[in-house]
Scaffold this active site. Structure first.
Site, short mmCIF file in Angstrom:
data_model
loop_
_atom_site.label_atom_id
_atom_site.label_comp_id
_atom_site.label_asym_id
_atom_site.label_seq_id
_atom_site.Cartn_x
_atom_site.Cartn_y
_atom_site.Cartn_z
N SER A 155 23.35 31.74 46.21
CA SER A 155 23.64 32.97 45.44
C SER A 155 23.71 34.20 46.34
O SER A 155 24.38 35.18 45.99
CB SER A 155 22.57 33.17 44.37
OG SER A 155 21.28 33.19 44.97
N ASP A 399 13.18 40.92 40.59
CA ASP A 399 13.90 40.02 41.50
C ASP A 399 13.96 40.69 42.87
O ASP A 399 14.71 41.65 43.07
CB ASP A 399 15.31 39.77 40.94
CG ASP A 399 16.17 38.87 41.83
OD1 ASP A 399 15.81 38.68 43.02
OD2 ASP A 399 17.21 38.38 41.35
N HIS A 402 17.58 39.03 45.38
CA HIS A 402 18.99 39.44 45.33
C HIS A 402 19.14 40.94 45.53
O HIS A 402 18.17 41.69 45.42
CB HIS A 402 19.60 38.98 44.00
CG HIS A 402 19.57 37.48 43.87
ND1 HIS A 402 18.60 36.82 43.16
CD2 HIS A 402 20.37 36.54 44.41
CE1 HIS A 402 18.81 35.51 43.26
NE2 HIS A 402 19.87 35.31 44.01
#
Ligand SMILES: *[C@@H]1O[C@H](CO)[C@@H](O)[C@H](O)[C@H]1NC(C)=O
Ligand SMILES: *[C@@H]1O[C@H](CO)[C@@H](O)[C@H](O)[C@H]1NC(C)=O
Ligand SMILES: *[C@@H]1O[C@H](CO)[C@@H](O)[C@H](O)[C@H]1NC(C)=O
Ligand SMILES: *[C@@H]1O[C@H](CO)[C@@H](O)[C@H](O)[C@H]1NC(C)=O
Length: 423
Positions: A155, A399, A402
């Site tokens: 990702s 998070d 990311h």
């Protein structure tokens, strides 16, 4: 200097496009990654803590004196573009606005999800001793005419892929571009250029039980030795390929490496240290490259580990925190976070220094490790409703893996641009 790239239009995306850019497996995989990060945040550094990198690892770009494909100039002599500092730059910095790039997945649209500040968007990477050329979207598209560029990995690499698409799409008129998803493959097409920029999901590069992120279990994470062609057959024929792999190896446990097939009822596997298993995957990637990429016509890049900011004590913050509510970067030029990625960096250096094909390393780890301010934190689409307990404690669901877009990924692509044209 005026910005080189300004959005030509900001018309809203078609619903088809939105649909294509958010396939369910990505929802699940991102949610899963966050889960992993939270669950294993404590364990991420179980290995490698005692290892030190004593000598600088050699760059591996040039194996001979021949110019690399796509080069239009030379790198500034004696300048390591990955060593430098962040400079605040409000005037020329922003290549595009979040709202102007319809391809950003909702996990990375921080402004749309209530991030109050924009400061993280206005930092330019300034290497010591030289300056990066400005990203030129037209030059990049001209170079990709009739060609394919592919990002392969997890990702984080997908974030870089989307950033590249955002950087390029600003100069492509509406109707002359499209985004489509075919299983593990996502394809952006610049029609007038007959060019594609693609992303292929393969978080371990090798075949693994996490390839379909819906069918997996964390404690059983397993890769299959000698399986690179399982995914690699989908990479053949690309002109520029950009690999990454790191996050999914970070279980804090030994890695199961399968010798037989995933279909075998009784699985024949060995348990290896993360470094040894990672080395197997990297060597497979190098061999695949040697067999399938023509060094006279194509380029191969490898992006190093994207750092996490899951533990505020690593940068001297109050215990119990993470990247949540962080809006300033880390000032200490020697900051590296926990040492857990050093042993992996060492493996990367070792494997690539022996590679007989030119693989250009984009060493983004150090420069990204300062950027505790640049993560999506709580400002992203949540796939599951948050519980009252979570809502009361935002740190618990931030998070810190990311990165917001626009943001840090754009710098990674400026470095890619630099190394592509000025190797
Ligand atoms: C960007 O690249 C194009 C195509 O090579 C070139 O014509 C143009 O002058 C470049 N723009 C700048 C600002 O360098
Ligand atoms: C378009 O690009 C592909 C490679 O991606 C190439 O095989 C094909 O020949 C190109 N078509 C035209 C019309 O240039
Ligand atoms: C966020 O940080 C600011 C200052 O950096 C502080 O004043 C504020 O209390 C913090 N908010 C939370 C919810 O921790
Ligand atoms: C990447 O940069 C770090 C920090 O400057 C350095 O320690 C490491 O050896 C580099 N890695 C490679 C593979 O060049």
């Amino acid at each position: 200097m005026k910005p080189l790239i300004k959005a030509s239009s900001s018309s809203s995306p078609s619903s088809a496009l939105r649909k294509a850019s958010v396939s369910p497996y990505l929802f699940v995989s991102l949610a899963f990654l966050l889960f992993v990060a939270v669950l294993y945040g404590e364990n991420l550094c179980m290995f490698g803590q005692q290892l030190q990198l004593s000598r600088p690892l050699s760059r591996t770009e040039k194996k001979d004196d021949e110019a690399l494909p796509f080069a239009i100039g030379e790198a500034a002599e004696g300048c390591d573009i990955f060593r430098g500092r962040w400079v605040r730059d409000k005037s020329t910095r922003l290549h595009y606005e979040e709202s102007q790039c319809p391809y950003i997945q909702p996990q990375l649209t921080c402004q749309a999800h209530g991030r109050p500040d924009k400061e993280y968007q206005f930092w330019r990477w300034q290497p010591h001793g030289c300056s990066l050329p400005s990203f030129n979207a037209t030059l990049m598209l001209e170079t990709l005419r009739g060609k394919r560029m592919m990002f392969v990995g997890d990702s984080l690499n997908r974030g870089q892929f989307v950033s590249m698409v955002c950087l390029l799409q600003t100069v492509i008129p509406e109707g002359a571009k499209s985004m489509e998803t075919f299983g593990s493959l996502q394809v952006f097409t610049a029609k007038d250029y007959n060019a594609t920029v693609e992303f292929y999901w393969a978080p371990f590069l090798l075949e693994s039980n996490s390839d379909n992120a819906i069918v997996h279990r964390v404690p059983d994470r397993m890769v299959r030795k000698g399986s690179i062609n399982k995914h690699g057959k989908h990479w053949k024929g690309v002109d520029i390929i950009v690999f990454n792999t790191y996050l999914w190896w970070m279980t804090g446990m030994k890695m199961k490496v399968l010798k037989g097939s995933f279909d075998d009822e009784v699985k024949d596997f060995v348990e290896l240290s993360t470094e040894d298993a990672y080395r197997i995957a990297l060597k497979s990637m190098v061999r695949w490259t040697q067999k399938n990429m023509d060094p006279k016509k194509t380029r191969v890049f490898f992006v190093t580990m994207s750092p996490l900011h899951t533990k505020s004590t690593e940068w001297g913050g109050a215990p119990g925190g993470n990247c949540y509510n962080e809006t300033a970067m880390i000032e200490d030029p020697n900051y590296w976070g926990s040492d857990c990625s050093k042993s992996i960096m060492r493996v990367i250096g070792q494997v690539f220094s022996k590679a007989e094909v030119p693989i250009t390393v984009l060493n983004i780890t150090q420069l990204s490790s300062y950027r505790k301010d640049a993560h999506t934190s709580i400002h992203k689409k949540q796939w599951n409703p948050l519980t009252p307990e979570q809502l009361a404690n935002p740190v618990s669901y931030a998070d810190c893996v990311h990165w917001c877009l626009p943001g840090l990924h754009d710098t990674w692509n400026e470095l890619l641009f630099t190394r592509l044209f000025y190797p």
